[in-house]
Design a protein around this motif. Structure first.
Motif, PDB file in Angstrom:
ATOM      1  N   VAL A   9       0.904  -1.231   0.077  1.00  8.93           N
ATOM      2  CA  VAL A   9       0.085   0.014   0.066  1.00  8.93           C
ATOM      3  C   VAL A   9       0.764   1.346   0.103  1.00  8.93           C
ATOM      4  N   CYS A  10       0.523   2.090  -1.040  1.00  7.08           N
ATOM      5  CA  CYS A  10       1.351   3.374  -0.974  1.00  7.08           C
ATOM      6  C   CYS A  10       0.322   4.609  -1.396  1.00  7.08           C
ATOM      7  N   GLY A  11       0.952   5.732  -1.517  1.00 10.53           N
ATOM      8  CA  GLY A  11      -0.064   6.950  -1.666  1.00 10.53           C
ATOM      9  C   GLY A  11      -0.801   6.679  -3.042  1.00 10.53           C
ATOM     10  N   GLY A  12      -0.282   6.348  -4.177  1.00  9.82           N
ATOM     11  CA  GLY A  12      -0.919   6.273  -5.561  1.00  9.82           C
ATOM     12  C   GLY A  12      -0.894   5.007  -5.977  1.00  9.82           C
ATOM     13  N   GLY A  13       0.126   4.129  -5.573  1.00 13.47           N
ATOM     14  CA  GLY A  13       0.113   2.886  -5.987  1.00 13.47           C
ATOM     15  C   GLY A  13       1.087   2.696  -6.907  1.00 13.47           C
ATOM     16  N   ALA A  14       1.747   3.747  -7.549  1.00 11.57           N
ATOM     17  CA  ALA A  14       2.787   3.666  -8.696  1.00 11.57           C
ATOM     18  C   ALA A  14       3.986   3.110  -8.162  1.00 11.57           C
ATOM     19  N   SER A  15       4.673   3.536  -7.244  1.00 11.97           N
ATOM     20  CA  SER A  15       6.228   3.221  -6.916  1.00 11.97           C
ATOM     21  C   SER A  15       5.789   1.793  -6.181  1.00 11.97           C
ATOM     22  N   SER A  16       4.889   1.345  -5.415  1.00 14.29           N
ATOM     23  CA  SER A  16       4.690   0.323  -5.022  1.00 14.29           C
ATOM     24  C   SER A  16       4.276  -0.890  -6.284  1.00 14.29           C
ATOM     25  N   GLY A  17       3.642  -0.377  -7.193  1.00 18.79           N
ATOM     26  CA  GLY A  17       3.706  -1.308  -8.199  1.00 18.79           C
ATOM     27  C   GLY A  17       4.849  -1.806  -8.921  1.00 18.79           C
ATOM     28  N   PHE A  18       6.034  -0.844  -9.064  1.00 23.85           N
ATOM     29  CA  PHE A  18       7.453  -1.200  -9.417  1.00 23.85           C
ATOM     30  C   PHE A  18       7.981  -2.297  -8.373  1.00 23.85           C
ATOM     31  N   LEU A  19       7.707  -2.015  -6.946  1.00 22.40           N
ATOM     32  CA  LEU A  19       8.268  -3.053  -6.022  1.00 22.40           C
ATOM     33  C   LEU A  19       7.803  -4.355  -6.026  1.00 22.40           C
ATOM     34  N   ALA A  20       6.421  -4.158  -6.420  1.00 22.08           N
ATOM     35  CA  ALA A  20       5.665  -5.527  -6.425  1.00 22.08           C
ATOM     36  C   ALA A  20       6.265  -6.366  -7.417  1.00 22.08           C
ATOM     37  N   GLN A  21       6.651  -5.862  -8.579  1.00 22.32           N
ATOM     38  CA  GLN A  21       7.050  -6.481  -9.652  1.00 22.32           C
ATOM     39  C   GLN A  21       8.424  -7.121  -9.364  1.00 22.32           C
ATOM     40  N   SER A  22       9.184  -6.376  -8.733  1.00 23.65           N
ATOM     41  CA  SER A  22      10.572  -6.836  -8.368  1.00 23.65           C
ATOM     42  C   SER A  22      10.509  -7.814  -7.211  1.00 23.65           C
ATOM     43  N   GLU A  49      -9.028  -8.851   1.826  1.00 23.71           N
ATOM     44  CA  GLU A  49      -9.362  -9.825   1.860  1.00 23.71           C
ATOM     45  C   GLU A  49      -8.629 -11.041   1.417  1.00 23.71           C
ATOM     46  N   ASP A  50      -8.110 -11.975   2.110  1.00 25.19           N
ATOM     47  CA  ASP A  50      -7.606 -13.188   1.766  1.00 25.19           C
ATOM     48  C   ASP A  50      -6.003 -12.798   1.774  1.00 25.19           C
ATOM     49  N   LYS A  51      -5.471 -11.774   2.285  1.00 26.69           N
ATOM     50  CA  LYS A  51      -4.011 -11.264   2.239  1.00 26.69           C
ATOM     51  C   LYS A  51      -3.590 -11.886   3.543  1.00 26.69           C
ATOM     52  N   ASP A  52      -2.261 -12.436   3.305  1.00 26.54           N
ATOM     53  CA  ASP A  52      -1.401 -12.983   4.466  1.00 26.54           C
ATOM     54  C   ASP A  52      -0.661 -11.794   5.314  1.00 26.54           C
ATOM     55  N   VAL A  53      -0.527 -10.800   4.577  1.00 29.35           N
ATOM     56  CA  VAL A  53       0.438  -9.597   4.971  1.00 29.35           C
ATOM     57  C   VAL A  53       0.231  -8.493   4.259  1.00 29.35           C
ATOM     58  N   VAL A  54       0.266  -7.438   5.016  1.00 31.58           N
ATOM     59  CA  VAL A  54       0.005  -5.950   4.490  1.00 31.58           C
ATOM     60  C   VAL A  54       1.408  -5.068   4.625  1.00 31.58           C
ATOM     61  N   LEU A  55       2.023  -4.518   3.711  1.00 32.54           N
ATOM     62  CA  LEU A  55       2.989  -3.638   3.853  1.00 32.54           C
ATOM     63  C   LEU A  55       2.662  -2.262   3.334  1.00 32.54           C
ATOM     64  N   ASP A  80       3.085  -3.740   8.478  1.00 28.56           N
ATOM     65  CA  ASP A  80       4.032  -3.178   8.844  1.00 28.56           C
ATOM     66  C   ASP A  80       4.560  -2.013   7.964  1.00 28.56           C
ATOM     67  N   PHE A  81       5.561  -1.111   8.180  1.00 33.27           N
ATOM     68  CA  PHE A  81       5.715  -0.232   7.129  1.00 33.27           C
ATOM     69  C   PHE A  81       7.259  -0.810   6.580  1.00 33.27           C
ATOM     70  N   ILE A  82       7.269  -0.638   5.083  1.00 31.22           N
ATOM     71  CA  ILE A  82       8.272  -1.158   4.414  1.00 31.22           C
ATOM     72  C   ILE A  82       9.654  -0.534   4.798  1.00 31.22           C
ATOM     73  N   PRO A  83      10.780  -0.800   5.173  1.00 31.24           N
ATOM     74  CA  PRO A  83      11.994  -0.247   5.478  1.00 31.24           C
ATOM     75  C   PRO A  83      12.292   0.720   4.587  1.00 31.24           C
ATOM     76  N   ASP A  84      12.666   1.945   4.793  1.00 32.16           N
ATOM     77  CA  ASP A  84      13.241   3.053   3.845  1.00 32.16           C
ATOM     78  C   ASP A  84      14.112   2.458   2.714  1.00 32.16           C
ATOM     79  N   GLU A  85      15.033   1.639   3.204  1.00 32.57           N
ATOM     80  CA  GLU A  85      16.308   1.231   2.266  1.00 32.57           C
ATOM     81  C   GLU A  85      15.589   0.155   1.364  1.00 32.57           C
ATOM     82  N   TYR A  86      14.531  -0.456   1.752  1.00 35.17           N
ATOM     83  CA  TYR A  86      14.182  -1.437   0.361  1.00 35.17           C
ATOM     84  C   TYR A  86      13.263  -0.540  -0.416  1.00 35.17           C
ATOM     85  N   TYR A  87      12.456   0.088   0.126  1.00 34.86           N
ATOM     86  CA  TYR A  87      11.513   1.060  -0.393  1.00 34.86           C
ATOM     87  C   TYR A  87      12.311   1.793  -1.595  1.00 34.86           C
TER      88      TYR A  87
END
Length: 105
Positions: A9-22, A49-55, A80-87
């Motif tokens: 989960v992020c503000g707009g979903g764009a940067s987390s979309g790239f992270l999801a692919q990675s 629903e049906d998620k095991d973990v939320v970041l 939890d919040f994704i650590p800055d260095e990973y994000y």
């Protein structure tokens, strides 16, 4: 390992979309079965629903109380919040390992 469903989960979903692919690439390379979805913060309840973990993206810390309130409704789902260095580095492997470390099994 059983299939794990991760929600980013992020503000707009764009940067987390790239992270999801990675994260998906890293999981595939490790032979893990995971799904990773990325959504904006206003869509959490539609996708949880049906998620095991939320970041959450680290930039959402200002909303921590509100996010905790939302997540308390789903008290079985670790988050939890994704650590800055990973994000910041879009480190899929690190973020995947972090997500899996939050799971109870």
């Amino acid at each position: 390992m059983t299939k794990k469903n991760i929600l980013l989960v992020c503000g707009g979903g764009a940067s987390s979309g790239f992270l999801a692919q990675s994260m998906k690439k890293s999981a595939k390379a490790q032979g893990l079965i995971v799904t990773v979805e990325a959504v904006g913060d206003s869509e959490i309840e539609d996708y949880i629903e049906d998620k095991d973990v939320v970041l959450f993206g680290p930039h959402l810390r200002y909303m921590e109380a509100e996010l905790k309130e939302t997540m308390d409704e789903f008290d079985e789902i670790p988050y939890d919040f994704i650590p800055d260095e990973y994000y910041g580095a879009l480190d899929g492997g690190g973020t995947l390992a972090f997500a899996l470390s939050l799971l109870k099994d």
